[in-house]
Scaffold this motif. Structure first.
Motif, PDB file in Angstrom:
ATOM      1  N   LEU A   8     -55.547 -32.172 -54.567  1.00  0.00           N
ATOM      2  CA  LEU A   8     -54.487 -31.689 -53.683  1.00  0.00           C
ATOM      3  C   LEU A   8     -54.275 -32.633 -52.498  1.00  0.00           C
ATOM      4  CD1 LEU A   8     -55.297 -27.864 -53.697  1.00  0.00           C
ATOM      5  CD2 LEU A   8     -53.417 -29.022 -54.868  1.00  0.00           C
ATOM      6  N   LEU A   9     -55.362 -33.147 -51.931  1.00  0.00           N
ATOM      7  CA  LEU A   9     -55.268 -34.102 -50.830  1.00  0.00           C
ATOM      8  C   LEU A   9     -54.532 -35.364 -51.267  1.00  0.00           C
ATOM      9  CD1 LEU A   9     -56.050 -35.005 -47.936  1.00  0.00           C
ATOM     10  CD2 LEU A   9     -58.183 -35.872 -48.910  1.00  0.00           C
ATOM     11  N   LYS A  15     -47.118 -37.765 -51.361  1.00  0.00           N
ATOM     12  CA  LYS A  15     -45.801 -37.268 -50.930  1.00  0.00           C
ATOM     13  C   LYS A  15     -45.474 -37.723 -49.511  1.00  0.00           C
ATOM     14  CE  LYS A  15     -45.090 -33.087 -53.641  1.00  0.00           C
ATOM     15  NZ  LYS A  15     -45.071 -31.622 -53.592  1.00  0.00           N
ATOM     16  N   LYS A  16     -46.455 -37.596 -48.607  1.00  0.00           N
ATOM     17  CA  LYS A  16     -46.226 -37.869 -47.189  1.00  0.00           C
ATOM     18  C   LYS A  16     -45.989 -39.354 -46.897  1.00  0.00           C
ATOM     19  CE  LYS A  16     -48.243 -37.126 -42.632  1.00  0.00           C
ATOM     20  NZ  LYS A  16     -49.373 -36.573 -41.875  1.00  0.00           N
ATOM     21  N   VAL A  64     -58.995 -44.808 -47.959  1.00  0.00           N
ATOM     22  CA  VAL A  64     -59.341 -45.296 -49.301  1.00  0.00           C
ATOM     23  C   VAL A  64     -58.357 -44.742 -50.333  1.00  0.00           C
ATOM     24  CG1 VAL A  64     -61.095 -45.197 -51.128  1.00  0.00           C
ATOM     25  CG2 VAL A  64     -61.775 -45.692 -48.782  1.00  0.00           C
ATOM     26  N   ILE A  65     -57.993 -43.478 -50.195  1.00  0.00           N
ATOM     27  CA  ILE A  65     -57.018 -42.879 -51.121  1.00  0.00           C
ATOM     28  C   ILE A  65     -55.676 -43.598 -50.990  1.00  0.00           C
ATOM     29  CG2 ILE A  65     -55.676 -40.798 -51.626  1.00  0.00           C
ATOM     30  CD1 ILE A  65     -58.210 -39.181 -50.931  1.00  0.00           C
ATOM     31  N   LYS A  66     -55.258 -43.910 -49.771  1.00  0.00           N
ATOM     32  CA  LYS A  66     -54.009 -44.659 -49.563  1.00  0.00           C
ATOM     33  C   LYS A  66     -54.077 -46.014 -50.265  1.00  0.00           C
ATOM     34  CE  LYS A  66     -52.773 -42.866 -44.998  1.00  0.00           C
ATOM     35  NZ  LYS A  66     -52.629 -43.274 -43.588  1.00  0.00           N
ATOM     36  N   VAL A  95     -48.349 -48.224 -45.071  1.00  0.00           N
ATOM     37  CA  VAL A  95     -48.938 -46.881 -45.090  1.00  0.00           C
ATOM     38  C   VAL A  95     -50.242 -46.804 -44.292  1.00  0.00           C
ATOM     39  CG1 VAL A  95     -47.868 -46.262 -47.278  1.00  0.00           C
ATOM     40  CG2 VAL A  95     -50.188 -47.207 -47.277  1.00  0.00           C
ATOM     41  N   ARG A  96     -50.675 -47.933 -43.764  1.00  0.00           N
ATOM     42  CA  ARG A  96     -51.913 -48.034 -42.964  1.00  0.00           C
ATOM     43  C   ARG A  96     -53.149 -47.581 -43.738  1.00  0.00           C
ATOM     44  NH1 ARG A  96     -50.274 -46.761 -36.744  1.00  0.00           N
ATOM     45  NH2 ARG A  96     -48.619 -48.299 -36.682  1.00  0.00           N
TER      46      ARG A  96
END
Length: 148
Positions: A8-9, A15-16, A64-66, A95-96
């Motif tokens: 979910l994260l 999306k964000k 890390v996810i980014k 997206v930093r």
């Protein structure tokens, strides 16, 4: 954080920051030792080192996810998804996301050059008869070992 929460994260971050959906799976992989995560080209899935959040915190986990989502979205669009590609560098900056994360475990061995005094940190022991200093070609000595 549980696997469902991680999924979910990841979808929320996608999306964000990327304004796109994440259609694959993100899971923890405790076998990852030296990296925060990895994007798997063949499946489109992402794996995350579970130590990231527990040791370094949620902010680093999001970074890390980014980073992995940059690989994901660029690969899905057929653009340059590798670290050296311009598309990847630009999107990661936009997206930093994190490019590097701090070490989670201390180095076990420290070697020093006899000639120039350069210091080399290693996780694995090296053969000092076989390897030389990368700066001056001098001989190396074991300066410190955390082996008990």
């Amino acid at each position: 954080m549980e696997e469902l929460d991680l999924q979910l994260l990841c979808q929320e971050i996608s999306k964000k920051y990327f304004h796109k959906k994440f259609h694959h799976q993100i899971t923890y992989n405790s076998r990852l030792k030296s990296s925060g995560g990895r994007y798997i080209l063949k499946t489109g899935n992402i794996e995350i080192n579970p130590k990231i959040e527990t040791i370094l915190g949620k902010e680093v986990l999001i970074g890390v996810i980014k980073h992995e989502l940059c690989h994901y979205h660029l690969h899905q669009e057929g653009k340059g998804y590798r670290h050296q590609d311009r598309d990847f560098k630009m999107l990661l900056r936009e997206v930093r996301g994190h490019r590097f994360i701090e070490r989670m475990e201390p180095y076990r061995y420290v070697y020093a050059c006899n000639s120039c005094g350069a210091t080399f940190y290693r996780m694995r022991k090296i053969d000092t008869n076989k390897f030389r200093c990368g700066r001056c070609r001098g001989s190396l000595i074991l300066d410190f070992s955390s082996e008990g």
